[in-house]
Structures are given as structure tokens and as C-alpha cells.
Design a protein around this motif. Sequence first.
Motif, mmCIF file in Angstrom:
data_model
loop_
_atom_site.group_PDB
_atom_site.id
_atom_site.type_symbol
_atom_site.label_atom_id
_atom_site.label_comp_id
_atom_site.label_asym_id
_atom_site.label_seq_id
_atom_site.Cartn_x
_atom_site.Cartn_y
_atom_site.Cartn_z
ATOM 1 N N ILE A 232 0.852 -1.184 0.000
ATOM 2 C CA ILE A 232 0.000 0.000 0.000
ATOM 3 C C ILE A 232 0.889 1.236 0.000
ATOM 4 O O ILE A 232 1.874 1.310 0.734
ATOM 5 N N SER A 233 0.556 2.201 -0.833
ATOM 6 C CA SER A 233 1.367 3.410 -0.974
ATOM 7 C C SER A 233 0.847 4.503 -0.046
ATOM 8 O O SER A 233 -0.304 4.469 0.411
ATOM 9 N N TYR A 234 1.693 5.490 0.213
ATOM 10 C CA TYR A 234 1.265 6.641 1.005
ATOM 11 C C TYR A 234 0.080 7.345 0.345
ATOM 12 O O TYR A 234 -0.845 7.787 1.026
ATOM 13 N N ASN A 235 0.119 7.453 -0.974
ATOM 14 C CA ASN A 235 -0.987 8.114 -1.673
ATOM 15 C C ASN A 235 -2.291 7.353 -1.468
ATOM 16 O O ASN A 235 -3.348 7.952 -1.261
ATOM 17 N N ASP A 278 10.544 3.971 -4.329
ATOM 18 C CA ASP A 278 9.371 3.106 -4.231
ATOM 19 C C ASP A 278 9.460 2.201 -3.016
ATOM 20 O O ASP A 278 8.447 1.827 -2.419
ATOM 21 N N LYS A 279 10.691 1.839 -2.622
ATOM 22 C CA LYS A 279 10.871 1.029 -1.410
ATOM 23 C C LYS A 279 10.291 1.737 -0.196
ATOM 24 O O LYS A 279 9.753 1.111 0.716
ATOM 25 N N GLU A 280 10.415 3.067 -0.178
ATOM 26 C CA GLU A 280 9.954 3.833 0.968
ATOM 27 C C GLU A 280 8.465 4.132 0.915
ATOM 28 O O GLU A 280 7.824 4.289 1.954
ATOM 29 N N SER A 281 7.891 4.235 -0.275
ATOM 30 C CA SER A 281 6.526 4.742 -0.395
ATOM 31 C C SER A 281 5.488 3.686 -0.740
ATOM 32 O O SER A 281 4.298 3.971 -0.748
#
Length: 406
Positions: A232-235, A278-281
Motif C-alpha cells: 500500500i502506498s502513502y498516496n 518506491d521502497k519507501e513509499s
Amino acid sequence: MERYVVEPRDLKLDDFPCRVLVGVRRAGKSYMLYHVIQQLLAQGHKWDEMLYLSFEDERLENFDTDDFNRLLECHQEMYGKRPMLFLDEIQNIDCWHKFARRMADSQYTIFITGSNAKMLSGEINTTLGGRFLIAEVYPYSFKEFLAVHQVPTAELDILSTEGRAKIIRCFDDYLHDGGLPAAALLPAKRNYLSSVYQKIYMGDIIARNKITNVSGIRVLVRKMAESVCRPISYNRINNLLSSVGGKLSLATTIKYVEYCEDAWLLLRLRNYSSALADKESNCKYYFIDTGILGLFLIDKDAMQLENLVALQLFRIYGHDPENERVFFYNDSFEVDFYVPEAELAIQVSYSLHDEDTRKRETEALQKLPRRLTCNRRIILTYDEEETITDQHGTIEVIPVWKWLLK
């Protein structure tokens, strides 16, 4: 600062006199301090050689680093001895790490606990570097849970019908209610789990970070529970929160997630195949205890099963702030867990009886060796066991409860 992982109730004394124990509330850190004190008493040390402080005590609410020196002076005046220090939940004291470093440099024996992951990052990590061993403290492992319930786990017990049945009954309880030590023997655990969650939620997340948007954090935790097992992404998180709890900025959403990680409520898993950004978000998030996770879910068995596997991998390999030990893999196909140092790939599936599920889980493990080195490939299920052979060797299908006992 060297890091290692220990089973929560098994801290062995050796020649290294400075330790930091970090983990979620009620995982057993204070118990470990008491156990160390009892070990030292058994070795011939006296009570007047020890100084224990719990910074959850409201009488120490205004304690600061200058008070450490006053305590040491008082102890010296009263007993004429240098104390061994046991400092519980020390993250509540600003700049505690500078005092800890000075004590380590002065050859004090010092044991510290804390329930905030951030207490070991950045400047603090640098300050303590080389002086302290770090132990990550998790809720009970399945072996410990069985030991508390006095269920034997020798090979003959696993093979016998009666012994196996006892283990599986305990596994059902462990899967659904989690491994927090104080809950292990309670007949009704949900109220206790709710109280622990409220303490983490209101104390370690809301109060510590002075958050006024209480409903926003509440919705965030529920949405993260519903998203366990899926990247799941931050967005995406921000859109979910904004749709049900009013508009939030992306920066605020990111901070809220970080606060939950700092409190050890959520543990992050990064994608091994992704670029750094992308690893972080775009990560997976698991809960520190399957019982707490279960508070937010209705149809929960499959999600709790994967969460249980994640926690065991973190126990074995560690979960430092960067977590460069355990990953998932997602690049046109997904593998639930990949451990580079062990060259280990794991899929988790409650059952393989459905042909589509079986095909999805096995094909991912058949594709992965073309991209990454895999010495061992496993599919963990609730109760199914077999061996699948392909051009890369074998894929082991193992019940999770049996894998947890190895």
C-alpha cells in the motif's frame, strides 16, 4: 551499535554490561529486567548494588538528565557503592542517550528498555554506537506460548495424535489472540488486547506526538489492518483517510504512519525489487501482534496467518529502522517474503485446495529463482503438507505451526 535478536524471556548474562531492550508495550521488557536482577542476586550481588527506575511512574514526570546525577550521588551517600542501573521506558526522558553513553564510558553496568523505535535512530544511534547491545523484544514466540501452557514439543509429542492435537489447539489460540505475555493464560483475551491497544494508541501515538486529529489516527489504524498482506502506498493511504475522515495532507498521512511505526504497532516490509523511492513509499505493513490485528477484522484467519509469519521472520532476522533483512518481492509477480542472507523465499496461503490459489502461489516461487538466488522455497499453510518438485528443485509445503517449532 551491534544489534541482535533474542527471545523475549531469555536474556543471558555475559561479559557485555550495557544493553538496550526495545519493543512494543507489554511484550515483556520489564519482566526481562526483573529476571536479570534475580540472576544477579543469585550470583551473590546485593540489593544495595542495584538502582531500578520506571519512567512510567507519575512521580518521575518532571525527571530530567540532571536528576540522574542526583540519584547516583544519593545512592553513593546511602550505600557507598556504584549501582548497576536498570532504567525502564527511558524514552520518556529527553537526551537520555547522552547519560547512557557517559555511564557506559564510565564502566557502569546499565540495562535500558524503551517502547519507541525512534529511540534507536539518528543521533541516538550514533551516540550509543559500540557501547550497547540492542535486543528487539517481541510478544511470545509459538514455542514460548506452548511452554507457558505446558504443552510438550518433542518429536514424539508432535507425531502422537494426542500431542499434535494439543499443539494445534494452542496454535489456534495463538493465531487468533496473539502472544502478549499477560494475555497468554487469560480465558477471555479481547478486553485485555483492547486495553493494550488503547494504551499504545492514546499514550504512545496520540499523547506522545501531541496529535489533535484523534479520529484520523483511528481510521488510519483500521485501514492499515484491512490492508495487511498487500502493498500500500502513502498516496493510497491518504486517499482512504481523506475519503472517510476529512481532507489530510500527504505529509500528515506519512507522519501518522511513522508515529505508528515508532510505537511498534506497525512493522514495515519493503519491496526487494523496487527502486529506493518506491521502497519507501509502497510497502507492506504488519501488526506487532495478531491478537491486536484481530480487533479490527471480521474475516481474519488468512491475514493473521501471514502476519504471524512476518513476526517470526522479524524475530529470527531482526527489524531495525531500515529493515534490510526481510523483504517481499513484487515485480510482475509477488512473493510474500524474501530473506537475502538466507536465500529464502516464502509464500503464505491458508489453503492450496483451490486450484487457482495453488497455481498462483507455486508459479511465483517457480519464477523467482530466475531472478534471485533461492536455496529454499516454502509455502506455509494452515494444515497442509507436501513436497512439490520443479526444474529448480523442491518447494516445501508446511503447516505454519510446524514451521514455527523448527
